[in-house]
Every structure is written in structure tokens, then in C-alpha cells.
Design an enzyme around this catalytic site. Structure first.
Site, PDB file in Angstrom:
ATOM      1  N   ARG A 132       0.922  -1.178   0.062  1.00 14.35           N
ATOM      2  CA  ARG A 132      -0.078   0.177  -0.125  1.00 14.35           C
ATOM      3  C   ARG A 132       0.816   1.059  -0.001  1.00 14.35           C
ATOM      4  NH1 ARG A 132      -3.603   2.743   4.715  1.00 14.35           N
ATOM      5  NH2 ARG A 132      -1.398   3.609   5.220  1.00 14.35           N
ATOM      6  N   TYR A 186      -2.472  11.904   5.777  1.00 14.87           N
ATOM      7  CA  TYR A 186      -2.870  10.443   6.301  1.00 14.87           C
ATOM      8  C   TYR A 186      -1.680   9.509   5.940  1.00 14.87           C
ATOM      9  CZ  TYR A 186      -4.322   5.974   6.442  1.00 14.87           C
ATOM     10  OH  TYR A 186      -4.168   4.498   6.760  1.00 14.87           O
ATOM     11  N   ASP A 190      -4.986   4.089  -0.143  1.00 13.20           N
ATOM     12  CA  ASP A 190      -6.005   4.268   0.752  1.00 13.20           C
ATOM     13  C   ASP A 190      -6.345   5.701   0.589  1.00 13.20           C
ATOM     14  OD1 ASP A 190      -7.816   4.408   2.882  1.00 13.20           O
ATOM     15  OD2 ASP A 190      -6.682   3.511   4.357  1.00 13.20           O
ATOM     16  N   HIS A 195      -8.978   6.888   2.251  1.00 17.19           N
ATOM     17  CA  HIS A 195      -9.214   7.189   3.497  1.00 17.19           C
ATOM     18  C   HIS A 195     -10.535   8.238   3.635  1.00 17.19           C
ATOM     19  CE1 HIS A 195      -8.470   7.404   7.987  1.00 17.19           C
ATOM     20  NE2 HIS A 195      -7.976   6.070   7.519  1.00 17.19           N
ATOM     21  N   GLU A 202      -8.937   2.326  -1.884  1.00 14.52           N
ATOM     22  CA  GLU A 202      -9.419   2.055  -0.614  1.00 14.52           C
ATOM     23  C   GLU A 202     -10.355   3.155  -0.209  1.00 14.52           C
ATOM     24  OE1 GLU A 202      -7.035   0.525   2.427  1.00 14.52           O
ATOM     25  OE2 GLU A 202      -8.106   1.130   4.080  1.00 14.52           O
ATOM     26  N   GLU A 262     -13.365  -0.982   6.582  1.00 10.48           N
ATOM     27  CA  GLU A 262     -12.727  -0.947   7.918  1.00 10.48           C
ATOM     28  C   GLU A 262     -13.471  -0.679   9.068  1.00 10.48           C
ATOM     29  OE1 GLU A 262      -9.003   0.847   6.785  1.00 10.48           O
ATOM     30  OE2 GLU A 262      -9.441   2.536   8.044  1.00 10.48           O
ATOM     31  N   ARG A 307     -13.361  -4.993   3.958  1.00  9.27           N
ATOM     32  CA  ARG A 307     -12.471  -4.956   4.922  1.00  9.27           C
ATOM     33  C   ARG A 307     -12.666  -5.185   6.322  1.00  9.27           C
ATOM     34  NH1 ARG A 307      -7.865  -3.528   4.725  1.00  9.27           N
ATOM     35  NH2 ARG A 307      -7.734  -1.470   5.619  1.00  9.27           N
ATOM     36  N   GLU A 335      -4.151  -7.007   5.209  1.00  5.98           N
ATOM     37  CA  GLU A 335      -3.353  -5.820   5.623  1.00  5.98           C
ATOM     38  C   GLU A 335      -2.201  -6.232   6.885  1.00  5.98           C
ATOM     39  OE1 GLU A 335      -5.393  -2.325   7.222  1.00  5.98           O
ATOM     40  OE2 GLU A 335      -3.655  -1.134   6.804  1.00  5.98           O
ATOM     41  N   TRP A 383     -11.736  12.765   8.107  1.00  4.54           N
ATOM     42  CA  TRP A 383      -9.963  12.507   8.085  1.00  4.54           C
ATOM     43  C   TRP A 383      -9.792  11.031   7.641  1.00  4.54           C
ATOM     44  CZ3 TRP A 383      -7.338   8.494  10.925  1.00  4.54           C
ATOM     45  CH2 TRP A 383      -5.934   8.644  10.764  1.00  4.54           C
TER      46      TRP A 383
HETATM   47  O1  EZ4 Z   1      -6.686   4.912   9.861  1.00  2.00           O
HETATM   48  O2  EZ4 Z   1      -6.292   1.962  11.671  1.00  2.00           O
HETATM   49  O3  EZ4 Z   1      -6.419   1.032   6.231  1.00  2.00           O
HETATM   50  N1  EZ4 Z   1      -5.750   1.473   7.306  1.00  2.00           N
HETATM   51  C1  EZ4 Z   1      -6.355   2.458   7.890  1.00  2.00           C
HETATM   52  C2  EZ4 Z   1      -5.956   2.810   9.302  1.00  2.00           C
HETATM   53  C3  EZ4 Z   1      -6.937   3.637  10.025  1.00  2.00           C
HETATM   54  C4  EZ4 Z   1      -6.756   3.199  11.546  1.00  2.00           C
HETATM   55  C5  EZ4 Z   1      -7.823   3.828  12.243  1.00  2.00           C
HETATM   56  O4  EZ4 Z   1      -7.677   3.583  13.642  1.00  2.00           O
HETATM   57  O5  EZ4 Z   1      -7.006   2.923   7.355  1.00  2.00           O
HETATM   58  O6  EZ4 Z   1      -4.511   3.217   9.010  1.00  2.00           O
HETATM   59 CO    CO Z   2      -7.956   2.235   5.584  1.00  5.55          CO
END
Ligand code: EZ4
Ligand code: CO
Length: 402
Positions: free
Chosen positions: A147, A159, A210, A212, A236, A262, A283, A339, A402
Site C-alpha cells: 500500500r 494521512y 487508501d 481514507h 480503498e 474497515e 475490509r 493488511e 479524516w
Molecule cells: O486509519 O486503523 O487501512 N488502514 C487504515 C488505518 C486506519 C486506522 C484507524 O484506527 O485506514 O490506518
Molecule cells: Co484504510
């Protein structure tokens, strides 16, 4: 057989973890992860005040009955705190059942469906050059999937990127930090990063990214389309998944595969996305989605629609969750990828375990149960230390995801 004791252990060997230990009158105990990053104490209270008193005296072998009792019996269903607490109990009970049988947990889940679990690591860099080097370093230690997150020119904190080239850890000590986000700067940067990456490493390794939860559906569609020549394994969390129909718009524009879930905690979060074929990987993982019992149901629904698993495995999921997830992943029919964000040496010492990483694959061990224990004396040396995930605002001050 009866549950005679249950105890919540909170420890911070570099980051906070919540662990439930269930003890039976058969001399066997089990462990479950109950860590909810930044909301740890809510799960501790849920377990100590509302769940443990109801567990004492129950038969630990009745896993499904206890799951249904905790889910339906609370009246207030679902939600991350509830489902993490239920997951802690469920994981500990599967650990106990496997120990009673004298078998590694995967044998109770149907046995091995594969030899190992393809793992993806996290390669991060503050700029393109540093990121390309990080990817090569991860490939050199055997990962077949990586990743990739990188600093974005013009943005201070991004991030997935640790300041000063340290290992990335999502939660930071103290109250939540604020970070500034610019979709425009990010969308300008990411396609160029992956073009340079493919030019450097070729098309052999799987590359993941990701987003995010930062983009709107139409922005995510644009990113997915721009990344098509780079053939990502997945993109992702392209957009916040509360807006599940938003994924149809992304889907209508791009064949870049999509991974989501997730932050999901039940099969009901997954149902629409899976049944409408709006995602490719789910996820959800053991600790946040109701344990082994509930994750099996999510995976079974996904299997019907050719959606594969891609269990969350960041450092805020304890080794107990990782151990359980590996037994689940080696047995489930529709495993996709796992992961892998290795824990610190301090965390590994607090949670002795028999899973291992070899040649790009994670492998559960053969110890009866899920193969992860806790050294309580060592855990007690690392008291809880509040830490939170950051928050994000746009450059004009608007609160963003975030
Ligand atoms: O931000 O686990 O794909 N992984 C992620 C992680 C999440 C954290 C949040 O607690 O997006 O880094
Ligand atoms: Co993630």
C-alpha cells in the site's frame, strides 16, 4: 462447563490495547481483542459494567447463543462500541473452544483453504523519491503487495505519513490533532506518483492505495479513472461509505477495484454494497465486526457476489485480532488479501504469538486456539495513555472526513 471469571486488560506498549480474558472452570482461558482506537475506555466500560456480569456462569461452548444474547439482549443493536465488545467475547470463546478441542482455530472453521495469506505492507514517504525508495524496501523483504501513501506538495500533515521518516502510527498522544486537507492538491499528485512507481517497479507487484474517505463520488470516479493505466490492486475507502449509492457513480466510471469496510461493524453495513456489486473487497475484521462468528456471515454473503476479504490489519488492531484474523483468513473460501502493519517490539513482547510472516505471506501457527497470549505482568508496566486519531479541515476551515 462454566465461565467463572472475565477480566479486561488495558495496556499501552507504544499504543493502547484492550484485551478481554475469559476464564472457565475447565482450566482453559481465552483472549479477545476489544480495541477501538481513540474510544478504548467506552469498550472497557461496556464490557466491565454491562457484559461481564452476564457472562459469569454461562457455558462458554455456546458461542452462537452468547453472541445472539449479547446482540439481541441489549435491545440497542450494532454500533462500533457494542460490536467491538461482542467481538472481544466471541473471539475469546472461539479461542477457548479450539483449546478444548486441542486444535488450531482454523481447523474448527473448516481447515486450510490455502497455504498462506498474501499480506500487504505500508510504504510511506514524505515525497515521491522517498516513497519510491520505501516501496522498493518493502519488495526487498518479500512483500508481493504494497500500500502506497505519500506526502502531498502544499499539505503539511497527510494521512499515512509519519513525520521524520518514522514508522507511521495513526493515533497521536494527547487530544486530537487538526490537519488541513486539499482535494485539488491530492488529486493532482496521486496519479503522477503511481505513474512514477510503475515506471520504477514494473507491473509485477500489487500496488494499493487508501483514499481514507476524503473524496466525493465524482472525484473518486476521476481518481479511479486516472489510475487505470497503473492497474491498482485496489483503491480503498474512496468516499465515506454512509453514502452507499455514491459507489454506483464511482463504479459507472472506473474499473479500478474498490475496497471498503474497515469502519463497518455489521453485515447490515455491507449488504447493499455487496448485493449491488459496488465493491470488490470487504475490509471488515474480527475486532470491529462482531468477532469470528459475525465475520463469517459477512464473508459468506460476500462469497455469493464474488467479493473477497481484505481484512483491516493496522497497528490499532492488537496481535489478538491479527491471530484470529489469520485463522479466519486461511480457512475462508473467498480470502483476498490481509493488511499487515507490524507491531512494535514492545507490543509483540506483551502479546506472545505464533503467527509469522514469510515470503510475502502471513501464516497462523499450530498452537491450539488462535495462538496469541498476553503477558499480564508486562502489560501492567504500560498504563493507558490517551491518544486520538487526527481530525481534518479544508483550507477554508470546514470540517472534513479524516
Ligand atoms: O486509519 O486503523 O487501512 N488502514 C487504515 C488505518 C486506519 C486506522 C484507524 O484506527 O485506514 O490506518
Ligand atoms: Co484504510
Amino acid at each position: 462447563m462454566k465461565i467463572v471469571d472475565a477480566k479486561v486488560i488495558v495496556t499501552c506498549p507504544g499504543r493502547n490495547f484492550v484485551t478481554l480474558r475469559i476464564v472457565t472452570d475447565a482450566g482453559v482461558h481465552g483472549l479477545g481483542d476489544g480495541t477501538l482506537n481513540g474510544r478504548e475506555k467506552a469498550v472497557v466500560a461496556y464490557l466491565e459494567d454491562h457484559v461481564i456480569p452476564c457472562l459469569i456462569g454461562r457455558d462458554p461452548q455456546r458461542i452462537e447463543d452468547i453472541w445472539q444474547y449479547l446482540y439481541k439482549g441489549a435491545y440497542w443493536r450494532r454500533g462500533p462500541v457494542t460490536m467491538t465488545a461482542i467481538a472481544a467475547v466471541d473471539t475469546a470463546l472461539w479461542d477457548i473452544k479450539a483449546k478444548l478441542a486441542g486444535l488450531p482455530l482454523y481447523q474448527l472453521l473448516g481447515g486450510k483453504s490455502r497455504d498462506g495469506l498474501m499480506a500487504y505492507s505500508h510504504a510511506n514517504g514524505r515525497d515521491v523519491a522517498e516513497t519510491l525508495d520505501a516501496v522498493e524496501a518493502h519488495l526487498a523483504v518479500g512483500y508481493r503487495a504494497v500500500r502506497v501513501q505519500s506526502g502531498v506538495p502544499g499539505l503539511d500533515k497527510v494521512y499515512g505519513i509519519a513525520p521524520g521518516g518514522k514508522a507511521y502510527e495513526p493515533a497521536q498522544k494527547g487530544l486530537p490533532q487538526e490537519t488541513i486537507w486539499s482535494t485539488e492538491k491530492y488529486l493532482d499528485h496521486v496519479p503522477r506518483l503511481f505513474e512514477k512507481l510503475r515506471a520504477r517497479v514494473g507491473f509485477g507487484p500489487h500496488l494499493l492505495h487508501d483514499v481514507h474517505h476524503r473524496l466525493t463520488p465524482i472525484e473518486a470516479a476521476r481518481l479511479g479513472k486516472a489510475l487505470e493505466p497503473c492497474r491498482l490492486f485496489w483503491m480503498e475507502d474512496p468516499t465515506p461509505a454512509e453514502d452507499q449509492e455514491g459507489f454506483r457513480l464511482i463504479r459507472n466510471h472506473t474499473v479500478t477495484p474498490i475496497a471498503v469496510g474497515e469502519v463497518f461493524n455489521s453485515v447490515w453495513d455491507c449488504k447493499h454494497l455487496i448485493e449491488n456489486r459496488l465493491i470488490d473487497y470487504i475490509r471488515a475484521t474480527v475486532v470491529h465486526a462482531g468477532g469470528i462468528s459475525h465475520l463469517r456471515k459477512i464473508a459468506a454473503l460476500a462469497e455469493l457476489h464474488q467479493v473477497r476479504t481484505g481484512c483491516h490489519g493496522a497497528t490499532d488492531l492488537s496481535p489478538v485480532c491479527m491471530g484470529a484474523a489469520l485463522h479466519f483468513g486461511i480457512a475462508v473460501a473467498n480470502f483476498g488479501i490481509q493488511e499487515h502493519m507490524p507491531h512494535t517490539a514492545e507490543t509483540d513482547a506483551v502479546f506472545p504469538h505464533d503467527y509469522r510472516f514469510e515470503n510475502g505471506f502471513l501464516l497462523p501457527g499450530e498452537t491450539p486456539g488462535h495462538g496469541v497470549e498476553i503477558d499480564e505482568a508486562l502489560a501492567a508496566r504500560y498504563p493507558y495513555d490517551p491518544a486520538y486519531l487526527p481530525t481534518a479541515r479544508l483550507e477554508d476551515g470546514t470540517v472534513w472526513s479524516w
